[in-house]
Design an enzyme around this catalytic site. Structure first.
Site, PDB file in Angstrom:
ATOM      1  N   LYS A 207       0.801  -1.185  -0.096  1.00 25.46           N
ATOM      2  CA  LYS A 207       0.136   0.061  -0.053  1.00 25.46           C
ATOM      3  C   LYS A 207       0.989   1.130  -0.258  1.00 25.46           C
ATOM      4  O   LYS A 207       1.514   1.529   0.997  1.00 25.46           O
ATOM      5  CB  LYS A 207      -1.068   0.108   1.258  1.00 25.46           C
ATOM      6  CG  LYS A 207      -1.975   1.087   1.138  1.00 25.46           C
ATOM      7  CD  LYS A 207      -2.411   1.543   2.260  1.00 25.46           C
ATOM      8  CE  LYS A 207      -1.960   2.768   2.803  1.00 25.46           C
ATOM      9  NZ  LYS A 207      -1.755   4.060   1.855  1.00 25.46           N
ATOM     10  N   GLY A 260       8.054   5.568   7.198  1.00 24.50           N
ATOM     11  CA  GLY A 260       7.040   6.795   7.228  1.00 24.50           C
ATOM     12  C   GLY A 260       7.218   7.428   8.439  1.00 24.50           C
ATOM     13  O   GLY A 260       8.233   7.345   9.090  1.00 24.50           O
ATOM     14  N   SER A 261       6.054   8.108   8.742  1.00 23.84           N
ATOM     15  CA  SER A 261       6.354   8.952  10.017  1.00 23.84           C
ATOM     16  C   SER A 261       6.400   8.133  11.477  1.00 23.84           C
ATOM     17  O   SER A 261       5.747   6.843  11.523  1.00 23.84           O
ATOM     18  CB  SER A 261       5.059   9.896   9.996  1.00 23.84           C
ATOM     19  OG  SER A 261       3.958   9.213  10.320  1.00 23.84           O
ATOM     20  N   THR A 262       6.923   8.428  12.508  1.00 21.65           N
ATOM     21  CA  THR A 262       7.093   7.821  13.640  1.00 21.65           C
ATOM     22  C   THR A 262       5.866   7.461  14.294  1.00 21.65           C
ATOM     23  O   THR A 262       5.449   6.470  14.894  1.00 21.65           O
ATOM     24  CB  THR A 262       7.960   8.603  14.776  1.00 21.65           C
ATOM     25  OG1 THR A 262       9.193   8.843  13.845  1.00 21.65           O
ATOM     26  CG2 THR A 262       8.041   8.057  15.957  1.00 21.65           C
ATOM     27  N   VAL A 264       2.967   7.199  13.001  1.00 19.33           N
ATOM     28  CA  VAL A 264       2.094   6.191  12.296  1.00 19.33           C
ATOM     29  C   VAL A 264       2.682   4.718  12.886  1.00 19.33           C
ATOM     30  O   VAL A 264       2.270   3.694  13.183  1.00 19.33           O
ATOM     31  CB  VAL A 264       1.911   6.194  10.875  1.00 19.33           C
ATOM     32  CG1 VAL A 264       1.381   4.915  10.053  1.00 19.33           C
ATOM     33  CG2 VAL A 264       1.269   7.476  10.446  1.00 19.33           C
ATOM     34  N   GLU A 288      11.656   2.360   9.256  1.00 13.58           N
ATOM     35  CA  GLU A 288      12.190   3.465   9.082  1.00 13.58           C
ATOM     36  C   GLU A 288      11.297   4.644   9.407  1.00 13.58           C
ATOM     37  O   GLU A 288      10.419   4.776   8.551  1.00 13.58           O
ATOM     38  CB  GLU A 288      13.000   3.384   7.829  1.00 13.58           C
ATOM     39  CG  GLU A 288      14.130   2.339   7.602  1.00 13.58           C
ATOM     40  CD  GLU A 288      15.297   2.387   8.610  1.00 13.58           C
ATOM     41  OE1 GLU A 288      15.312   3.425   9.327  1.00 13.58           O
ATOM     42  OE2 GLU A 288      15.695   1.125   9.041  1.00 13.58           O
ATOM     43  N   CYS A 322      14.027  12.031   4.760  1.00 15.07           N
ATOM     44  CA  CYS A 322      14.071  11.748   6.169  1.00 15.07           C
ATOM     45  C   CYS A 322      15.508  12.376   6.600  1.00 15.07           C
ATOM     46  O   CYS A 322      15.670  12.594   7.847  1.00 15.07           O
ATOM     47  CB  CYS A 322      14.080  10.220   6.399  1.00 15.07           C
ATOM     48  SG  CYS A 322      14.901   9.208   5.148  1.00 15.07           S
ATOM     49  N   GLU A 420      10.210  17.344  13.784  1.00 13.64           N
ATOM     50  CA  GLU A 420      10.538  17.114  12.391  1.00 13.64           C
ATOM     51  C   GLU A 420       9.364  18.039  11.419  1.00 13.64           C
ATOM     52  O   GLU A 420       8.136  17.763  11.990  1.00 13.64           O
ATOM     53  CB  GLU A 420      10.070  15.642  12.037  1.00 13.64           C
ATOM     54  CG  GLU A 420      10.484  15.389  10.570  1.00 13.64           C
ATOM     55  CD  GLU A 420      10.163  13.908  10.083  1.00 13.64           C
ATOM     56  OE1 GLU A 420       9.069  13.326  10.712  1.00 13.64           O
ATOM     57  OE2 GLU A 420      11.013  13.251   9.363  1.00 13.64           O
TER      58      GLU A 420
HETATM   59  P1  NAD Z   1       3.175   8.762   6.758  1.00 12.77           P
HETATM   60  O1  NAD Z   1       3.590   8.103   8.164  1.00 12.77           O
HETATM   61  O2  NAD Z   1       2.268   9.802   6.829  1.00 12.77           O
HETATM   62  O3  NAD Z   1       2.597   7.580   5.721  1.00 12.77           O
HETATM   63  C1  NAD Z   1       3.400   6.368   5.531  1.00 12.77           C
HETATM   64  C2  NAD Z   1       2.512   5.318   4.905  1.00 12.77           C
HETATM   65  O4  NAD Z   1       1.700   4.823   6.248  1.00 12.77           O
HETATM   66  C3  NAD Z   1       1.461   5.917   3.929  1.00 12.77           C
HETATM   67  O5  NAD Z   1       1.273   4.815   2.995  1.00 12.77           O
HETATM   68  C4  NAD Z   1       0.153   6.206   4.639  1.00 12.77           C
HETATM   69  O6  NAD Z   1      -0.877   5.911   3.704  1.00 12.77           O
HETATM   70  C5  NAD Z   1       0.284   4.976   5.607  1.00 12.77           C
HETATM   71  N1  NAD Z   1      -0.744   5.445   6.850  1.00 12.77           N
HETATM   72  C6  NAD Z   1      -0.824   6.683   7.385  1.00 12.77           C
HETATM   73  N2  NAD Z   1      -1.369   6.576   8.547  1.00 12.77           N
HETATM   74  C7  NAD Z   1      -1.742   5.205   8.653  1.00 12.77           C
HETATM   75  C8  NAD Z   1      -2.368   4.390   9.461  1.00 12.77           C
HETATM   76  N3  NAD Z   1      -3.127   4.990  10.576  1.00 12.77           N
HETATM   77  N4  NAD Z   1      -2.629   3.164   9.426  1.00 12.77           N
HETATM   78  C9  NAD Z   1      -2.096   2.407   8.469  1.00 12.77           C
HETATM   79  N5  NAD Z   1      -1.339   3.198   7.655  1.00 12.77           N
HETATM   80  C10 NAD Z   1      -1.268   4.368   7.619  1.00 12.77           C
HETATM   81  O7  NAD Z   1       4.552   9.335   6.057  1.00 12.77           O
HETATM   82  P2  NAD Z   1       4.797  10.034   4.753  1.00 12.77           P
HETATM   83  O8  NAD Z   1       4.252  11.312   4.980  1.00 12.77           O
HETATM   84  O9  NAD Z   1       4.380   9.298   3.639  1.00 12.77           O
HETATM   85  O10 NAD Z   1       6.516   9.971   4.589  1.00 12.77           O
HETATM   86  C11 NAD Z   1       7.164  11.155   5.422  1.00 12.77           C
HETATM   87  C12 NAD Z   1       7.670  10.300   6.667  1.00 12.77           C
HETATM   88  O11 NAD Z   1       8.403   9.163   6.583  1.00 12.77           O
HETATM   89  C13 NAD Z   1       8.508  11.221   7.245  1.00 12.77           C
HETATM   90  O12 NAD Z   1       8.654  11.328   8.781  1.00 12.77           O
HETATM   91  C14 NAD Z   1      10.174  10.826   6.991  1.00 12.77           C
HETATM   92  O13 NAD Z   1      10.952  11.158   8.108  1.00 12.77           O
HETATM   93  C15 NAD Z   1       9.776   9.372   6.875  1.00 12.77           C
HETATM   94  N6  NAD Z   1      10.865   8.779   6.281  1.00 12.77           N
HETATM   95  C16 NAD Z   1      11.956   7.837   6.794  1.00 12.77           C
HETATM   96  C17 NAD Z   1      12.665   7.260   5.931  1.00 12.77           C
HETATM   97  C18 NAD Z   1      13.911   6.566   6.690  1.00 12.77           C
HETATM   98  O14 NAD Z   1      14.535   5.820   6.057  1.00 12.77           O
HETATM   99  N7  NAD Z   1      13.938   6.634   7.956  1.00 12.77           N
HETATM  100  C19 NAD Z   1      12.842   7.585   4.773  1.00 12.77           C
HETATM  101  C20 NAD Z   1      11.874   8.282   3.972  1.00 12.77           C
HETATM  102  C21 NAD Z   1      10.892   8.820   4.915  1.00 12.77           C
END
Ligand code: NAD
Length: 524
Positions: A207, A260-262, A264, A288, A322, A420
């Site tokens: 997804k 994604g985000s911490t 979530v 990550e 990130c 962040e």
């Molecule tokens: P996000 O957490 O908003 O979304 C990530 C994924 O989770 C998406 O597919 C989203 O639809 C899904 N999601 C959101 N809420 C959910 C829930 N309640 N239940 C299930 N799935 C859910 O992140 P984003 O805005 O797409 O990406 C940015 C974040 O990713 C930043 O915090 C960034 O630091 C992090 N990031 C980290 C790395 C790393 O390697 N550490 C790399 C890239 C991005």
């Protein structure tokens, strides 16, 4: 067995007049002039739910690139069933055949598919040509080629035997299916999160973030063109919590590969913990997450290098990496020169659509991000304790544009030093040269994250001191370089603390998480 020796894919320059620039510009225009109908991919089916939502360009939000078919809970269940139906045959396929499929995908991407993936990333995620090239072309290719090599290393891992006893390890895929939940900001991450478990024989429900679907569908088509069997990776566009409800309560849920985000990730971890009794085993949790990445300059550093580290490290891809530098600590002796060099450099940064290859800065991903980032900037501008050194303006009338913004604060614990923001904002704190060691303690304790960080210094004692004092402050630590731009196979990537499980994307440490090993002892 040895797979073709992986080499990092060379970065194309897209110099004016070059054939690759012409091809990329043409592909960009071709895609921009179409309106694609984007299905989900479940088993052998292209699934069109009929619930169509627009895919727009961040830099021109009235321009519709196409419509994707949003799925619901039934599609999540169908994707799980399609994955489980494909599981046995895929898991039993010789690993060399699995590797061959993904190596072919790498070669297609290095050749005929390159312009399409790059143009899609430019259009859908608002990356300039260079940022798209290092992401959707080079890093994606590298993940596939290097992971094939890491596969050989994992399968070669075998224990000692002795006369009359033959011990061996069987590196099985996980029992069940893996969920790949991917972010908007890197096409290569979106592709690697389903591909890495699949390479190790797992079946996957994938997804992507809604704002990354435009490029994700091309990745899926690429994997299929390379010969990926139906059902091994199933791509669905379903609201996160709707997908999560079904997946995290499924008996066959075997692992999650998340970026994604911490916030979530934390909620997912808790849900999995609460649902443990539903599963057959302990699911693999690889994630990550966020960062608050730092640059520390020692008084011996070269001011111009520090300034370039700040402007490149903070503002490439509008700070939506990130790993992007978002807080910097500069000694008072260097500050006047660093400040001037930052301001001079930023004057050369043009902002606008990625269609113009001269634009370094493009738009941030969507309105939600724009509002969040501009709110931080707005309150900093109204705070008498904060000085805006550069930028500070934003406008969303056509696209979600925010100027690269440099803030100077008097308090090293000011909110933009800790949280962040995930946008083109860096906050600077100037410290007394004699306070370097105390400064390191502040760097270490200011933020809950520990993803990337840099030290700039010409003094070896200072470098060693920073390296040891900041032991747990960054998973990727840079000496005299900006904190972005990790290369697969060279700087395995990932952070600890609130930045994730540190399973190092682009290394054998990540790939091995997608196996569950059986030890066999046979006596003769
Ligand atoms: P996000 O957490 O908003 O979304 C990530 C994924 O989770 C998406 O597919 C989203 O639809 C899904 N999601 C959101 N809420 C959910 C829930 N309640 N239940 C299930 N799935 C859910 O992140 P984003 O805005 O797409 O990406 C940015 C974040 O990713 C930043 O915090 C960034 O630091 C992090 N990031 C980290 C790395 C790393 O390697 N550490 C790399 C890239 C991005």
């Amino acid at each position: 067995f040895k797979v073709p020796h992986p080499v990092n894919e060379p970065v194309k320059s897209y110099a004016p007049g070059s054939p690759e620039r012409k091809e990329l510009q043409q592909t960009y225009q071709d895609l921009k002039s179409q309106q694609l109908d984007v299905p989900m991919y479940i088993g052998s089916e292209e699934v069109r739910s009929g619930n169509k939502l627009p895919l727009t360009m961040p830099h021109d939000h009235q321009h519709v690139l196409g419509y994707f078919h949003e799925g619901d809970a039934n599609h999540v269940t169908q994707a799980i069933e399609a994955a489980l139906a494909a599981r046995e045959q895929w898991a039993n396929m010789p690993w060399q055949s699995r590797a061959a499929i993904f190596l072919k995908a790498a070669e297609l991407l290095a050749g005929p598919w390159r312009a399409r993936l790059n143009a899609a990333t430019m259009l859908g995620q608002s990356k300039n040509a260079y940022q798209a090239e290092i992401d959707s072309a080079c890093e994606m290719i590298d993940f596939l080629r290097f992971n094939a090599k890491f596969m050989t290393e994992i399968y070669a891992q075998q224990p000692e035997s002795s006369p009359g006893i033959w011990n061996r390890l069987e590196h099985r895929p996980l029992e069940g299916f893996v969920f790949a939940l991917t972010p908007f900001n890197f096409t290569a991450i979106a592709g690697n999160l389903p591909a890495a478990p699949a390479m190790m024989g797992n079946v996957v429900v994938w997804k992507p973030a809604y704002t990354q679907i435009y490029a994700a569908q091309f990745l899926m088509q690429l994997f299929r063109a390379a010969g990926l069997p139906d059902g091994v990776i199933n791509l669905i566009y379903v609201d996160g919590p709707v997908a999560g409800d079904i997946i995290f309560s499924h008996r066959q849920f075997a692992g999650i590969h998340f970026t994604g985000s911490t916030v979530v990730f934390n909620s997912i971890w808790k849900t999995i913990g609460n649902n443990l009794h539903l599963y057959r085993g302990y699911p693999r949790i690889v994630g990550e997450t966020g960062g608050k990445d730092f640059i520390v300059a020692h008084p011996s550093a070269i001011a111009k290098e520090v300034a370039t580290g700040i402007t490149r490290g903070a503002f490439e891809y509008q700070g939506q990496k990130c790993s992007a530098a978002s807080r910097a600590y500069i000694p008072a002796n260097l500050w006047p020169e660093v400040k001037q060099a930052i301001v001079d450099d930023l004057e050369t940064f043009k902002m606008g659509s990625p269609e113009d290859f001269g634009n370094f800065i493009n738009a941030v991903i969507d309105e939600k991000s724009f509002n969040k980032i501009s709110k931080y900037i707005g309150s900093a501008k109204n705070d008498p304790e904060v000085e805006v050194i550069a930028g500070g303006n934003y406008d969303k009338s056509v696209g979600y544009f925010i100027e690269p913004t440099v803030l100077l604060v008097k308090d090293p614990a000011y909110v933009t030093m800790c949280e962040e923001i995930f946008g083109p904002v860096i906050t600077i704190y100037v410290y007394e040269e004699s306070q370097f060691e105390e400064m390191l303690e502040i760097v270490n304790t200011t933020s809950p994250y520990a993803l990337t960080g840099s030290i700039f210094s010409r003094d070896r004692y200072a470098i060693d001191l920073a390296t040891s004092k900041l032991l747990h402050a960054a998973g990727n630590f840079y000496i005299n370089d900006k904190p972005t731009g990790a290369v697969v196979g060279q700087q395995p990537f990932g952070g600890a603390r609130s930045s994730g499980t540190n399973d190092k994307a682009g290394s054998v440490f990540n790939l091995i998480r997608w196996t569950s090993t059986r030890t066999i002892k046979e006596t003769f």
